[in-house]
Design a protein around this motif. Structure first.
Motif, PDB file in Angstrom:
ATOM      1  N   GLY A 169     -28.895 -21.780  15.928  1.00  0.00           N
ATOM      2  CA  GLY A 169     -27.440 -21.734  15.890  1.00  0.00           C
ATOM      3  C   GLY A 169     -26.944 -21.718  14.462  1.00  0.00           C
ATOM      4  N   SER A 170     -25.656 -21.895  14.307  1.00  0.00           N
ATOM      5  CA  SER A 170     -25.059 -21.928  12.980  1.00  0.00           C
ATOM      6  C   SER A 170     -25.522 -23.164  12.218  1.00  0.00           C
ATOM      7  CB  SER A 170     -23.536 -21.942  13.095  1.00  0.00           C
ATOM      8  OG  SER A 170     -22.942 -22.262  11.852  1.00  0.00           O
ATOM      9  N   ILE A 171     -25.721 -23.018  10.922  1.00  0.00           N
ATOM     10  CA  ILE A 171     -26.105 -24.173  10.109  1.00  0.00           C
ATOM     11  C   ILE A 171     -24.974 -25.182  10.008  1.00  0.00           C
ATOM     12  CG2 ILE A 171     -27.760 -22.865   8.743  1.00  0.00           C
ATOM     13  CD1 ILE A 171     -25.661 -22.747   6.504  1.00  0.00           C
ATOM     14  N   HIS A 172     -23.768 -24.768  10.388  1.00  0.00           N
ATOM     15  CA  HIS A 172     -22.620 -25.669  10.324  1.00  0.00           C
ATOM     16  C   HIS A 172     -22.381 -26.393  11.651  1.00  0.00           C
ATOM     17  CE1 HIS A 172     -21.725 -23.814   6.509  1.00  0.00           C
ATOM     18  NE2 HIS A 172     -21.687 -22.621   7.074  1.00  0.00           N
ATOM     19  N   ALA A 173     -23.123 -26.040  12.692  1.00  0.00           N
ATOM     20  CA  ALA A 173     -22.886 -26.600  14.020  1.00  0.00           C
ATOM     21  C   ALA A 173     -23.737 -27.849  14.230  1.00  0.00           C
ATOM     22  CB  ALA A 173     -23.207 -25.567  15.095  1.00  0.00           C
ATOM     23  N   PRO A 174     -23.133 -29.005  14.495  1.00  0.00           N
ATOM     24  CA  PRO A 174     -23.920 -30.230  14.719  1.00  0.00           C
ATOM     25  C   PRO A 174     -24.921 -30.100  15.859  1.00  0.00           C
ATOM     26  CG  PRO A 174     -21.600 -30.767  14.408  1.00  0.00           C
ATOM     27  CD  PRO A 174     -21.680 -29.278  14.522  1.00  0.00           C
ATOM     28  N   LEU A 175     -24.571 -29.352  16.911  1.00  0.00           N
ATOM     29  CA  LEU A 175     -25.460 -29.226  18.053  1.00  0.00           C
ATOM     30  C   LEU A 175     -26.582 -28.214  17.830  1.00  0.00           C
ATOM     31  CD1 LEU A 175     -22.982 -29.476  21.062  1.00  0.00           C
ATOM     32  CD2 LEU A 175     -24.452 -31.233  20.083  1.00  0.00           C
ATOM     33  N   THR A 219     -11.581  -3.672  11.024  1.00  0.00           N
ATOM     34  CA  THR A 219     -12.157  -4.491  12.097  1.00  0.00           C
ATOM     35  C   THR A 219     -13.543  -4.999  11.710  1.00  0.00           C
ATOM     36  OG1 THR A 219     -12.879  -2.437  13.167  1.00  0.00           O
ATOM     37  CG2 THR A 219     -10.856  -3.463  13.981  1.00  0.00           C
ATOM     38  N   ALA A 220     -14.293  -4.216  10.936  1.00  0.00           N
ATOM     39  CA  ALA A 220     -15.587  -4.693  10.452  1.00  0.00           C
ATOM     40  C   ALA A 220     -15.403  -5.890   9.523  1.00  0.00           C
ATOM     41  CB  ALA A 220     -16.322  -3.561   9.732  1.00  0.00           C
ATOM     42  N   ARG A 221     -14.307  -5.875   8.785  1.00  0.00           N
ATOM     43  CA  ARG A 221     -13.995  -7.009   7.909  1.00  0.00           C
ATOM     44  C   ARG A 221     -13.723  -8.271   8.730  1.00  0.00           C
ATOM     45  NH1 ARG A 221      -8.904  -6.755   3.735  1.00  0.00           N
ATOM     46  NH2 ARG A 221      -8.776  -8.984   3.201  1.00  0.00           N
ATOM     47  N   VAL A 222     -13.025  -8.099   9.856  1.00  0.00           N
ATOM     48  CA  VAL A 222     -12.775  -9.242  10.743  1.00  0.00           C
ATOM     49  C   VAL A 222     -14.087  -9.747  11.337  1.00  0.00           C
ATOM     50  CG1 VAL A 222     -11.662  -9.982  12.884  1.00  0.00           C
ATOM     51  CG2 VAL A 222     -10.437  -8.489  11.277  1.00  0.00           C
ATOM     52  N   LEU A 223     -14.946  -8.821  11.752  1.00  0.00           N
ATOM     53  CA  LEU A 223     -16.220  -9.203  12.337  1.00  0.00           C
ATOM     54  C   LEU A 223     -17.090  -9.945  11.326  1.00  0.00           C
ATOM     55  CD1 LEU A 223     -17.791  -8.967  14.990  1.00  0.00           C
ATOM     56  CD2 LEU A 223     -18.778  -6.834  14.131  1.00  0.00           C
ATOM     57  N   ALA A 243     -20.530 -18.119  14.069  1.00  0.00           N
ATOM     58  CA  ALA A 243     -20.010 -19.304  14.756  1.00  0.00           C
ATOM     59  C   ALA A 243     -18.595 -19.010  15.234  1.00  0.00           C
ATOM     60  CB  ALA A 243     -20.010 -20.512  13.822  1.00  0.00           C
ATOM     61  N   PRO A 244     -18.193 -19.556  16.382  1.00  0.00           N
ATOM     62  CA  PRO A 244     -16.827 -19.330  16.883  1.00  0.00           C
ATOM     63  C   PRO A 244     -15.778 -19.776  15.864  1.00  0.00           C
ATOM     64  CG  PRO A 244     -18.191 -20.326  18.576  1.00  0.00           C
ATOM     65  CD  PRO A 244     -18.982 -20.381  17.309  1.00  0.00           C
ATOM     66  N   ALA A 245     -14.648 -19.057  15.841  1.00  0.00           N
ATOM     67  CA  ALA A 245     -13.568 -19.382  14.908  1.00  0.00           C
ATOM     68  C   ALA A 245     -12.225 -19.124  15.580  1.00  0.00           C
ATOM     69  CB  ALA A 245     -13.684 -18.547  13.629  1.00  0.00           C
ATOM     70  N   THR A 246     -11.217 -19.851  15.141  1.00  0.00           N
ATOM     71  CA  THR A 246      -9.862 -19.678  15.678  1.00  0.00           C
ATOM     72  C   THR A 246      -9.142 -18.549  14.938  1.00  0.00           C
ATOM     73  OG1 THR A 246      -8.888 -21.245  14.129  1.00  0.00           O
ATOM     74  CG2 THR A 246      -9.742 -22.140  16.207  1.00  0.00           C
ATOM     75  N   LEU A 247      -8.004 -18.146  15.508  1.00  0.00           N
ATOM     76  CA  LEU A 247      -7.189 -17.117  14.868  1.00  0.00           C
ATOM     77  C   LEU A 247      -6.735 -17.572  13.486  1.00  0.00           C
ATOM     78  CD1 LEU A 247      -5.928 -14.308  15.639  1.00  0.00           C
ATOM     79  CD2 LEU A 247      -3.851 -15.577  16.229  1.00  0.00           C
ATOM     80  N   GLU A 248      -6.392 -18.842  13.342  1.00  0.00           N
ATOM     81  CA  GLU A 248      -5.937 -19.365  12.053  1.00  0.00           C
ATOM     82  C   GLU A 248      -7.038 -19.289  10.998  1.00  0.00           C
ATOM     83  OE1 GLU A 248      -5.568 -20.824  14.944  1.00  0.00           O
ATOM     84  OE2 GLU A 248      -3.395 -20.697  15.247  1.00  0.00           O
ATOM     85  N   ILE A 249      -8.265 -19.623  11.401  1.00  0.00           N
ATOM     86  CA  ILE A 249      -9.382 -19.551  10.450  1.00  0.00           C
ATOM     87  C   ILE A 249      -9.626 -18.113  10.014  1.00  0.00           C
ATOM     88  CG2 ILE A 249     -11.876 -19.865  10.242  1.00  0.00           C
ATOM     89  CD1 ILE A 249     -11.609 -22.343  12.010  1.00  0.00           C
ATOM     90  N   LEU A 250      -9.584 -17.197  10.984  1.00  0.00           N
ATOM     91  CA  LEU A 250      -9.823 -15.790  10.640  1.00  0.00           C
ATOM     92  C   LEU A 250      -8.719 -15.246   9.745  1.00  0.00           C
ATOM     93  CD1 LEU A 250     -11.091 -14.436  14.066  1.00  0.00           C
ATOM     94  CD2 LEU A 250     -12.425 -14.758  11.986  1.00  0.00           C
ATOM     95  N   ALA A 251      -7.468 -15.672   9.985  1.00  0.00           N
ATOM     96  CA  ALA A 251      -6.374 -15.218   9.132  1.00  0.00           C
ATOM     97  C   ALA A 251      -6.578 -15.687   7.702  1.00  0.00           C
ATOM     98  CB  ALA A 251      -5.041 -15.729   9.689  1.00  0.00           C
ATOM     99  N   GLY A 281      -8.611 -20.846  22.242  1.00  0.00           N
ATOM    100  CA  GLY A 281      -8.133 -19.887  21.257  1.00  0.00           C
ATOM    101  C   GLY A 281      -9.154 -19.491  20.210  1.00  0.00           C
ATOM    102  N   ARG A 282     -10.439 -19.583  20.544  1.00  0.00           N
ATOM    103  CA  ARG A 282     -11.486 -19.217  19.591  1.00  0.00           C
ATOM    104  C   ARG A 282     -12.094 -17.867  19.963  1.00  0.00           C
ATOM    105  NH1 ARG A 282     -15.821 -23.573  19.426  1.00  0.00           N
ATOM    106  NH2 ARG A 282     -15.692 -23.263  21.679  1.00  0.00           N
ATOM    107  N   TYR A 283     -12.757 -17.269  18.990  1.00  0.00           N
ATOM    108  CA  TYR A 283     -13.429 -15.981  19.193  1.00  0.00           C
ATOM    109  C   TYR A 283     -14.862 -16.089  18.688  1.00  0.00           C
ATOM    110  CZ  TYR A 283      -8.751 -14.160  20.023  1.00  0.00           C
ATOM    111  OH  TYR A 283      -7.499 -13.935  20.531  1.00  0.00           O
ATOM    112  N   MET A 284     -15.740 -15.304  19.344  1.00  0.00           N
ATOM    113  CA  MET A 284     -17.148 -15.346  18.999  1.00  0.00           C
ATOM    114  C   MET A 284     -17.703 -13.926  18.946  1.00  0.00           C
ATOM    115  SD  MET A 284     -20.243 -16.815  21.349  1.00  0.00           S
ATOM    116  CE  MET A 284     -19.921 -15.457  22.455  1.00  0.00           C
ATOM    117  N   ALA A 285     -18.523 -13.648  17.936  1.00  0.00           N
ATOM    118  CA  ALA A 285     -19.170 -12.338  17.847  1.00  0.00           C
ATOM    119  C   ALA A 285     -20.306 -12.285  18.841  1.00  0.00           C
ATOM    120  CB  ALA A 285     -19.702 -12.121  16.423  1.00  0.00           C
TER     121      ALA A 285
END
Length: 401
Positions: A277-283, A346-350, A356-364, A393-397
């Protein structure tokens, strides 16, 4: 515990019932370890014979402590006098779908016989043939992420569909998702529980437990009426590991009980698999620790099936993460992007979304796009199968160009 009906005259007097009483007496004798009981059974032939031997004979084989446990007065079980408990257990075993399995039973799980100290007695509900199937355990965090739950369900469905029974512990989170993913598939699922087989813990899984008892099996080594106690679950994990040819850890924190299951599986010579998983994810930290210690990093169910020697379709890996998502009627007339690959923006957004999942605010904040433009690009990525929305409200690649 529900009061059991009194045994019938036939059940009270048959040789089989007398032998089962002897098994119950020895299996639940306080202070009699499974290894000591196996020594006594090997020496004297059966549980009824063990109970007739002298203190000296028993002590010579298994030590004075074991002799005292066999010949001493039986203790209460969960507040029930021992004699009444035995009659209640016999009545429970007479109900449709219930069995008390002993080491002498042909239905006793063969995989457990390879353990150094298999339980002398097991309480089982459901389809006993599930206990003999080749199996893989899927375990993980009780506080799983939406992605972890989906991974557990997807892996369980694929592995059980290919012929591997899925073993788990009926806990919240990953365990429940694994059971649900395997229900209705070819090999089904087995729940190994840390309470008596007449209880369901957590109570929220009562419906799930009924489904498992109908389609799979529920297994416990604890006496009927045993409530959930924290000390019981590491021992429950030992049976999960013992029943399985390998253990998959989906999500686990550094101090997760799932790591106990992984350690026990490794000690028994079973394979240990872990999802990264992500290195930032505790689980993900517990899984990464296992991988550093030698667990096999897996990304698809096909990789586990290959380790078990199962043939896998050549196209399975290519289609594993790009299957089209259901589209609701409100999106049916949406304009599809003119190209299947993301454009520059859109590639920049991806790229900003990462792994790791992120919210709209984080992506903005990461892309400097305003909310309306960002939502439009996320919709394009979702429609082209590169991004999936998650609760909250999160998104995941889910795919990469």
């Amino acid at each position: 515990m529900t009061t059991a009906a009194p045994p019938t005259e036939a059940s009270a007097s048959t040789p089989a019932a007398e032998e089962l009483r002897a098994w119950l007496r020895l299996a639940h004798a306080r202070g009699l370890r499974p290894l000591a009981l196996r020594l006594l059974l090997a020496a004297f032939g059966g549980p009824c014979e063990v109970l007739t031997k002298s203190f000296a004979s028993l002590a010579q084989v298994a030590g004075p402590g074991a002799a005292e446990a066999v010949l001493g007065p039986p203790a209460e079980i969960e507040g029930t006098p021992f004699g009444r408990y035995i009659e209640g257990a016999l009545a429970w075993a007479a109900e449709p779908g219930n069995r008390i399995l002993t080491l002498a039973d042909s239905d006793y799980p063969q995989a457990l016989l390879n353990m150094p100290d298999p339980p002398a007695l097991l309480y089982a509900k459901g389809r006993l043939e599930r206990l003999q199937a080749r199996a893989v355990a899927i375990v993980g965090s009780r506080h799983a992420t939406p992605q972890g739950l989906e991974d557990a369900r997807r892996f369980a469905h694929a592995l059980s569909g290919a012929g591997l029974a899925v073993i788990s512990g009926l806990a919240l989170g990953i365990d429940a998702a694994a059971h649900r993913g395997a229900l209705g598939s070819a090999a089904g699922t087995v729940a190994v529980i840390g309470t008596g087989a007449d209880l369901v813990y957590p109570a929220a899984h009562r419906g799930l437990a009924h489904e498992i008892a109908r389609d799979g099996a529920i297994l416990s080594e604890w006496p009927l009426g045993t409530p959930a106690r924290s000390a019981n679950f590491p021992q429950r994990n030992r049976l999960i590991a013992g029943l399985s040819g390998g253990v998959l850890i989906v999500e686990a924190a550094m101090r997760s009980g799932s790591l106990i299951t992984a350690r026990l599986a490794n000690e028994m010579g079973r394979d240990v698999f872990a999802l990264p998983g992500s290195i930032h994810a505790p689980l993900a930290q517990g899984c990464h620790r296992l991988i550093k210690q030698g667990a096999k990093l897996v990304e698809t169910p096909e990789e586990i099936l290959e380790e078990f020697g199962f043939p896998t379709p050549a196209t399975a890996a290519a289609s594993r993460s790009t299957a089209p998502q259901p589209v609701s009627a409100s999106w049916a007339s949406a304009r599809l992007p003119s190209e299947s690959q993301p454009g520059e923006q859109t590639a920049r957004v991806l790229a900003a979304l990462g792994h790791a999942p992120a919210t709209l605010e984080i992506l903005a904040a990461r892309t400097q796009f305003d909310g309306a433009a960002l939502q439009g690009m996320l919709l394009q990525l979702e429609m082209s199968g590169h991004v999936a929305p998650l609760p909250g409200g999160r998104y995941m690649a889910v795919g990469r160009p």
